[in-house]
Enzyme design. Structure first.
Site, mmCIF file in Angstrom:
data_model
loop_
_atom_site.group_PDB
_atom_site.id
_atom_site.type_symbol
_atom_site.label_atom_id
_atom_site.label_comp_id
_atom_site.label_asym_id
_atom_site.label_seq_id
_atom_site.Cartn_x
_atom_site.Cartn_y
_atom_site.Cartn_z
ATOM 1 N N ASP A 145 -4.845 7.730 3.503
ATOM 2 C CA ASP A 145 -5.674 7.892 2.313
ATOM 3 C C ASP A 145 -6.975 7.164 2.616
ATOM 4 O OD1 ASP A 145 -6.976 7.611 -0.102
ATOM 5 O OD2 ASP A 145 -5.187 7.009 -1.221
ATOM 6 N N TYR B 117 -1.034 -5.214 -3.288
ATOM 7 C CA TYR B 117 -1.027 -3.775 -3.559
ATOM 8 C C TYR B 117 -2.278 -3.100 -3.033
ATOM 9 C CZ TYR B 117 -0.458 0.718 -5.657
ATOM 10 O OH TYR B 117 -0.330 2.070 -5.824
ATOM 11 N N LYS C 65 0.167 3.328 -2.560
ATOM 12 C CA LYS C 65 1.538 3.598 -2.106
ATOM 13 C C LYS C 65 1.541 4.108 -0.667
ATOM 14 C CE LYS C 65 4.988 2.426 -4.537
ATOM 15 N NZ LYS C 65 5.374 1.101 -4.095
HETATM 16 P P1 13P Z 1 -2.293 6.247 -3.746
HETATM 17 O O1 13P Z 1 -1.361 5.320 -3.045
HETATM 18 O O2 13P Z 1 -1.921 7.675 -3.548
HETATM 19 O O3 13P Z 1 -3.718 5.961 -3.371
HETATM 20 O O4 13P Z 1 -2.153 6.023 -5.309
HETATM 21 C C1 13P Z 1 -2.464 4.785 -5.825
HETATM 22 C C2 13P Z 1 -2.359 4.643 -7.294
HETATM 23 O O5 13P Z 1 -2.321 3.532 -7.725
HETATM 24 C C3 13P Z 1 -2.316 5.771 -8.195
HETATM 25 O O6 13P Z 1 -2.196 5.385 -9.534
HETATM 26 MG MG MG Z 2 -5.460 6.697 -3.154
HETATM 27 MG MG MG Z 3 -1.852 8.766 -1.756
#
Ligand code: 13P
Ligand code: MG
Ligand code: MG
Ligand code: 13P
Length: 366
Positions: free
Chosen positions: A11, A230, A233
């Site tokens: 990402d 964090y 994800k």
């Molecule tokens: P991603 O990990 O896909 O960037 O999503 C993060 C997120 O916090 C969405 O609410």
């Molecule tokens: Mg993202």
């Molecule tokens: Mg993502």
């Protein structure tokens, strides 16, 4: 011919929040790999799932190859520059280290690879998921490779009746890869005992016991174990070889009809059902729901056919409706109990500070 299938995904920025990368960003990554990978790779397929861009390629250099991984890393860096120029959200989100060293593992992007001797016909499926973590694949691939209720081939095909060896990784151990090998069907209960814990024990690979050949590889990165906070994800990718000594394509897809609840909905902090979606799907409701896409290919001397979109079929429209109902059902209870991940998985500094502050205000009564 011995080839390596590699998928590297990251990402590196997306439009309007964590929704989808821009066309310019996808083009930049594609052009970069095409131009700089001329003498390295045989074939290439660039795609996105939610806000994650994946570079799927074939080559003859084996797994964890420095040049292939560097190529992908540099492509993600080049893409990040475009993301910054366009003001995309989370530009460079998954690039957690400053300098490339050796291979991309542990640097943020996800990677799954298999090296194998090509069969005369070589079908495989490339899965990509967004808004979830690698444990999301535990249940579907356990059922596809070990449960005759889902995989008829375990009963019907002599090539499959010896079962499969599961390599399961303890992702909490971060120094090195800590892996246990367990055989299905004899050790089924042990496999299940580990795989029920999607946040800690994750299928890393699966091998046929009749031939010893590798069927599957899953990216097992846990970003919070790298960054310590964090950062988004993990959004895992998987490569699954099918047919012959492996389950049929439809047997691998079957368990995705469950739309099982996984971690990763909104802010990576909620539970939501995994929705099988069409290729290049975007993200919507409550920054989700968690999605998985599948592109099936045949490959010959390292050259891909065009992808067949495995979840683009009326049957899966019906499933998507059911999964939407499951998403709505759990969202109705907001932050309460099972709808949200446990404290250890939240990784938002804010709530840690809040609870520490509140903790001081508690008074113990006599
Ligand atoms: P991603 O990990 O896909 O960037 O999503 C993060 C997120 O916090 C969405 O609410
Ligand atoms: Mg993202
Ligand atoms: Mg993502
Ligand atoms: P075909 O007879 O169409 O080749 O299908 C065989 C099979 O095993 C499908 O699961």
């Amino acid at each position: 011919m011995k080839i390596t299938l590699s998928v590297l995904k990251a990402d590196i920025g997306s439009i309007g929040g964590h929704i989808t990368p821009s066309q310019a960003l996808v083009n930049e990554v594609k052009n970069f790999v095409q131009e700089n990978g001329k003498n390295l790779i045989i074939d290439l397929y660039i795609s996105f799932t939610g806000d994650d861009i994946a570079i799927l390629c074939t080559h003859e250099r084996g797994i964890l190859d420095e040049k292939i991984h560097k190529l992908a890393w540099d492509a993600f860096i080049a893409g990040t520059a475009v993301a910054k120029k366009q003001g995309l959200y989370g530009a460079g989100q998954d690039l957690l280290k400053d300098a490339f060293s050796g291979n991309i593992k542990g640097m943020g992007p996800a990677v799954a690879e298999i090296e194998f001797e090509e069969r005369p016909n070589e079908p495989f499926i490339f899965f990509a998921a967004d808004k979830t973590d690698p444990g999301a694949y535990n249940l579907p691939f356990y059922l596809a490779f070990a449960d005759p209720m889902y995989c008829a081939g375990l009963i019907l095909s002599p090539k499959m009746s010896d079962g499969y060896t599961f390599h399961i990784i303890d992702v909490e151990y971060t120094e090195k890869d800590k892996i246990i090998e367990l055989n299905a069907p004899e050790e089924l209960y042990d496999i299940a005992a580990l795989l029920r814990d999607n946040e800690r024990y994750v299928i890393e690979s699966i091998y046929s016991r009749s031939t010893g050949n590798q069927a599957l590889s899953i990216s097992t990165t846990r970003l919070h174990n790298i960054a310590g906070k964090y950062t988004g994800k993990d959004d895992p990718v998987a490569l699954v070889r099918v047919q012959g000594e492996f389950p049929a394509t439809g047997e691998v897809l079957g368990p995705f009809q469950i739309g099982h609840y996984v971690a990763g909905f909104m802010r990576g902090s909620h539970i939501g059902p995994l929705m099988p979606c069409k290729l290049n799907s975007t993200i919507s409701f409550f920054d989700g729901p968690p999605v998985v896409t599948g592109a099936a290919f045949s490959v010959r001397e390292g050259k891909f056919t065009e992808p067949a979109d495995v979840f683009d079929h009326p049957y899966w429209d019906y499933i998507r409706t059911q999964v939407s109902e499951k998403a709505t059902a759990i969202r109705r209870q907001g932050f309460s109990g099972a709808a949200m991940l446990p404290y250890s998985e939240l990784e938002y500094g804010g709530i840690v500070e809040k609870l520490e502050k509140l903790n001081k205000k508690f008074k113990v009564k006599d």
